[in-house]
Design an enzyme around this catalytic site. Structure first.
Site, mmCIF file in Angstrom:
data_model
loop_
_atom_site.group_PDB
_atom_site.id
_atom_site.type_symbol
_atom_site.label_atom_id
_atom_site.label_comp_id
_atom_site.label_asym_id
_atom_site.label_seq_id
_atom_site.Cartn_x
_atom_site.Cartn_y
_atom_site.Cartn_z
ATOM 1 N N PRO A 125 0.900 4.863 6.135
ATOM 2 C CA PRO A 125 2.015 4.465 7.104
ATOM 3 C C PRO A 125 3.309 3.470 6.399
ATOM 4 O O PRO A 125 2.827 2.743 5.493
ATOM 5 C CB PRO A 125 1.317 3.771 8.084
ATOM 6 C CG PRO A 125 -0.219 3.485 7.553
ATOM 7 C CD PRO A 125 -0.200 4.287 6.462
ATOM 8 N N HIS A 126 4.469 4.109 6.850
ATOM 9 C CA HIS A 126 5.501 3.392 6.332
ATOM 10 C C HIS A 126 6.630 3.288 7.367
ATOM 11 O O HIS A 126 6.449 4.265 8.419
ATOM 12 C CB HIS A 126 5.996 3.671 5.095
ATOM 13 C CG HIS A 126 6.004 5.462 5.100
ATOM 14 N ND1 HIS A 126 5.346 6.439 4.916
ATOM 15 C CD2 HIS A 126 7.502 6.066 5.128
ATOM 16 C CE1 HIS A 126 5.513 7.418 5.257
ATOM 17 N NE2 HIS A 126 6.883 7.476 5.111
ATOM 18 N N GLY A 127 7.819 2.714 7.244
ATOM 19 C CA GLY A 127 8.703 2.680 8.040
ATOM 20 C C GLY A 127 9.833 3.692 8.208
ATOM 21 O O GLY A 127 9.654 4.671 7.220
#
Length: 146
Positions: free
Chosen positions: A63-65
């Site tokens: 998960p990342h932005g």
């Protein structure tokens, strides 16, 4: 002194979460707590997940932005959450390892390629899923500092 990208304190073992959203929030909250990102970054991680799944195969999600979340990143960092019993990521995919990433400038690209190398080895995944200490995790990722 610059902050380590992956520190012992960024690693959470044997976590238990019910949904992928909970897992992403937990992964993001470590990044917030340790000062890598502003709290707003977590919302961007959830937004990103809706656009495209961050499931990478081999029980791993990263998960990342979103692209526009860079303003919320203070320092490049990685959080690591191990969920031995797994979380349903949809489409029959189960995730046991969440590697949250916050990248300053383009630093996250190097971080990602190093993680990809580690996670492409099934034997590494097995060791990460079964690790009992943060030191074991750090050992496997020793090359990730870029």
């Amino acid at each position: 002194m610059s902050q380590a990208i992956l520190a012992k304190e960024n690693i959470l073992l044997n976590a238990s979460v019910g949904t992928k959203e909970e897992a992403i929030k937990l992964t993001g909250s470590i990044l917030v707590e340790k000062g890598y990102v502003d709290a707003s970054y977590i919302g961007k991680m959830l937004e990103r997940e809706e656009l495209t799944s961050t499931y990478m195969g081999n029980f791993v999600a990263i998960p990342h932005g979103t692209e526009d979340s860079k303003e919320f990143v203070k320092n490049s960092g990685i959080s690591f959450v191990q969920v031995p019993q797994g979380v349903d990521f949809g489409a029959g995919n189960i995730v046991k390892l969440f590697i949250g990433i916050a990248g300053k400038n383009d630093e996250h690209l190097d971080i990602l390629s190093n993680i990809a190398i580690v996670c492409s080895e099934e034997e590494n995944i097995e060791r990460l899923v079964n690790a009992k200490t943060a030191d074991e995790i750090l050992e496997i990722f020793e090359g990730v500092e870029g």
